[in-house]
Design an enzyme around this catalytic site. Structure first.
Site, PDB file in Angstrom:
ATOM      1  N   SER A  64      28.443  41.979  38.281  1.00 28.40           N
ATOM      2  CA  SER A  64      28.163  40.766  38.165  1.00 28.40           C
ATOM      3  C   SER A  64      27.040  40.415  37.016  1.00 28.40           C
ATOM      4  O   SER A  64      26.902  39.241  36.520  1.00 28.40           O
ATOM      5  CB  SER A  64      27.851  39.948  39.426  1.00 28.40           C
ATOM      6  N   LYS A  67      28.205  38.973  33.772  1.00 29.90           N
ATOM      7  CA  LYS A  67      28.485  37.411  33.848  1.00 29.90           C
ATOM      8  C   LYS A  67      27.626  36.248  32.944  1.00 29.90           C
ATOM      9  O   LYS A  67      28.208  35.746  32.022  1.00 29.90           O
ATOM     10  CB  LYS A  67      28.562  36.806  34.943  1.00 29.90           C
ATOM     11  N   TYR A 191      38.751  41.239  33.857  1.00 33.93           N
ATOM     12  CA  TYR A 191      37.462  41.094  34.544  1.00 33.93           C
ATOM     13  C   TYR A 191      36.938  42.243  35.194  1.00 33.93           C
ATOM     14  O   TYR A 191      35.749  42.411  35.143  1.00 33.93           O
ATOM     15  CB  TYR A 191      37.545  39.638  35.354  1.00 33.93           C
ATOM     16  N   TYR A 243      23.182  33.362  43.468  1.00 38.14           N
ATOM     17  CA  TYR A 243      24.324  32.730  44.506  1.00 38.14           C
ATOM     18  C   TYR A 243      23.471  31.901  45.504  1.00 38.14           C
ATOM     19  O   TYR A 243      22.631  31.015  45.269  1.00 38.14           O
ATOM     20  CB  TYR A 243      24.883  34.139  45.077  1.00 38.14           C
ATOM     21  N   VAL A 261      26.880  43.894  42.423  1.00 35.56           N
ATOM     22  CA  VAL A 261      26.960  44.912  43.664  1.00 35.56           C
ATOM     23  C   VAL A 261      26.798  46.387  43.307  1.00 35.56           C
ATOM     24  O   VAL A 261      26.891  46.877  44.277  1.00 35.56           O
ATOM     25  CB  VAL A 261      28.485  44.473  44.340  1.00 35.56           C
TER      26      VAL A 261
HETATM   27  N1  GLU Z   1      33.256  43.393  40.448  1.00 38.76           N
HETATM   28  C1  GLU Z   1      32.474  42.549  41.331  1.00 38.76           C
HETATM   29  C2  GLU Z   1      33.507  41.457  41.999  1.00 38.76           C
HETATM   30  O1  GLU Z   1      33.994  40.702  41.337  1.00 38.76           O
HETATM   31  C3  GLU Z   1      31.237  42.022  40.841  1.00 38.76           C
HETATM   32  C4  GLU Z   1      30.501  41.117  41.970  1.00 38.76           C
HETATM   33  C5  GLU Z   1      29.120  41.212  41.868  1.00 38.76           C
HETATM   34  O2  GLU Z   1      28.351  42.399  41.177  1.00 38.76           O
HETATM   35  O3  GLU Z   1      28.329  40.458  42.539  1.00 38.76           O
HETATM   36  O4  GLU Z   1      33.593  41.577  43.212  1.00 38.76           O
END
Ligand code: GLU
Length: 437
Positions: A64, A67, A191, A243, A261
């Site tokens: 993430s 992003k 993605y 978040y 994550v």
């Molecule tokens: N590839 C993970 C997902 O979309 C990224 C989530 C994250 O890093 O918070 O679930």
């Protein structure tokens, strides 16, 4: 002298190394297999210096943390309104993978949750682009931030794809509401490749420093994001980056940040530095346990909280002197210093505002000023124009042309520019100074 900064970073890692709470992400099997002991930190300055400690060469997937950068890429390519029409900027207070859309607008609430990030990803490339085409746009774009060619870890991507039910559900929800208009499976696949780009803490710190420096990569010198887009990205990171703990993070740590994550977290202190930490054990919110704690420590130790009000600046008016010339000219020399923003400019304007002024020559000395922001520049230009209209002769000492009053097309073309106060020193000299005649 050996700089104490590397030792400090070693100490920080040692302090947090014993914390073995949390667990690596398990919904992506390749991440569950990560060595949970890995621990690394890197700070990147805005002049391209790196301070790293721990496993700083170890590469992990960006997840993430991609992003904000991909959001910036989309804003840059499509323009602000085209992206804002599809994805909002409101914090959700929900988990990253919530199936949520704004009740009234029908848009994903922000680009940091998966619904928003999948939408942003799908905006890249011409409509109908394949997952591979969009992934390549993202890989190349992220590489610009990192200042080197990044690669995608195919095995982590495959591992995520095998169980991507939640993201597939999100993409189908987006498609059913016409938020994305292309094939939802392609959007998710692209993605997932985006999330599987490999980085080290050094890459992430430099990427963060690029955001800290107004979109300019400190190593390559390239303007990767325009200042306006860069500001947008940081604003969204600040409110939505963490978040459902965004409020806690902002009040306690106070550094716009993004976690992933895989166990990485990076933070951006505008105008100062980029920081990243890696440690794969996660808390219940999907953020690195040690990473989060290290950020708390760094923020306290290094005074990084963005809301910590700076000491009121010393007066930017260094000297304010008046002279009388031989022919009765009333000369006022106002010498400024430092960095001038709105409040500093207001201060100067207040002293310039003399209802019954007898000043006939006003000298604004900017030799010790190192920066004037746009609003201060406009205020000064307007104030000097008003002085001229009131019949005062305006003289400017601005060797760096900070006020942009010199040269063709300048707002005050007939303001006199001088580069030394010598002719003004003392009454005798004043009498002879040509510019006072
Ligand atoms: N590839 C993970 C997902 O979309 C990224 C989530 C994250 O890093 O918070 O679930």
């Amino acid at each position: 002298m050996r700089s104490p900064i590397p030792d400090y970073l070693d100490e920080i890692l040692d302090k947090h190394r014993q914390d073995r709470s949390g667990a690596p992400a398990d919904y992506i099997p390749a991440l569950a297999a990560a060595d949970p002991e890995k621990l690394a930190i890197c700070i990147s300055t805005l002049d391209g210096i790196e301070y790293a400690s721990g496993d700083s060469d170890y590469a992990f997937t960006i997840q993430s943390m991609s992003k904000p950068f991909v959001y910036g890429m989309a804003l840059e390519r499509l323009g602000m309104s085209a992206v804002l029409d599809r994805v909002g900027v409101e914090p959700t207070g929900e988990a990253f993978n919530e199936l949520s859309l704004d009740e009234t607008s029908g848009k994903p609430l922000n680009p940091m949750i998966n619904a928003g990030a999948i939408t942003v990803h799908s905006l890249l490339g011409p409509s109908g682009s394949s997952a591979a085409e969009r992934a390549e746009i993202v890989r190349a774009g992220l590489s610009e931030f990192a200042g080197r060619e990044l690669t995608i870890d195919g095995s982590v991507a495959e591992s995520e794809r095998a169980g991507a039910y939640r993201n597939i559900a999100i993409a189908n929800m987006l498609r059913s509401y016409d938020v994305i208009t292309d094939d939802p499976d392609e959007a998710v696949n692209g993605y997932i490749d985006q999330c599987s780009v490999l980085v080290t803490v050094a890459d992430l710190a430099l990427m963060a420093a690029t955001l800290a420096g107004g979109g300019i990569n400190p190593k390559t010198g390239r303007q990767v994001l325009s200042p306006r887009v860069n500001r947008q990205v940081l604003g969204v990171m600040m409110t939505c980056g963490m978040y459902d703990v965004a409020g806690d993070w902002m009040t306690e740590v106070g550094v716009p940040a993004k976690s992933g994550v895989s166990g990485g977290v990076f933070g951006v202190l505008p105008g100062q530095l980029g920081i990243s930490v890696y440690s794969p054990r996660l808390d219940s919110h999907g953020s690195s346990v040690r990473g989060t704690n290290i950020f708390h420590t760094l923020s306290d130790d290094m005074g990084l909280h963005i809301m910590e009000a700076p000491e009121p600046a010393r007066s930017i008016i260094r000297r304010d002197r008046r002279f009388v010339g031989a022919n009765g000219e009333m000369v006022r020399i106002c010498s400024l210093q430092g960095l001038i923003q709105w409040s500093g400019a207001e201060n100067v304007l207040r002293t310039m505002d003399e209802p019954d002024s007898t000043t006939t020559v006003f000298v604004l000395d900017l030799r010790r000023v190192y920066s004037i922001n746009d609003v201060a520049r406009r205020l000064f230009t307007e104030a000097l124009a008003r002085m001229k209209n009131a019949g005062v002769r305006v003289v400017l000492m601005d060797p760096e042309n900070l006020l942009e009053c010199a040269g063709p097309g300048s707002p005050l073309p007939d303001v006199k520019l001088i580069d030394s106060l010598k002719p003004l020193k003392g009454l005798k000299r004043l009498r002879n100074a040509r510019l006072l005649r």
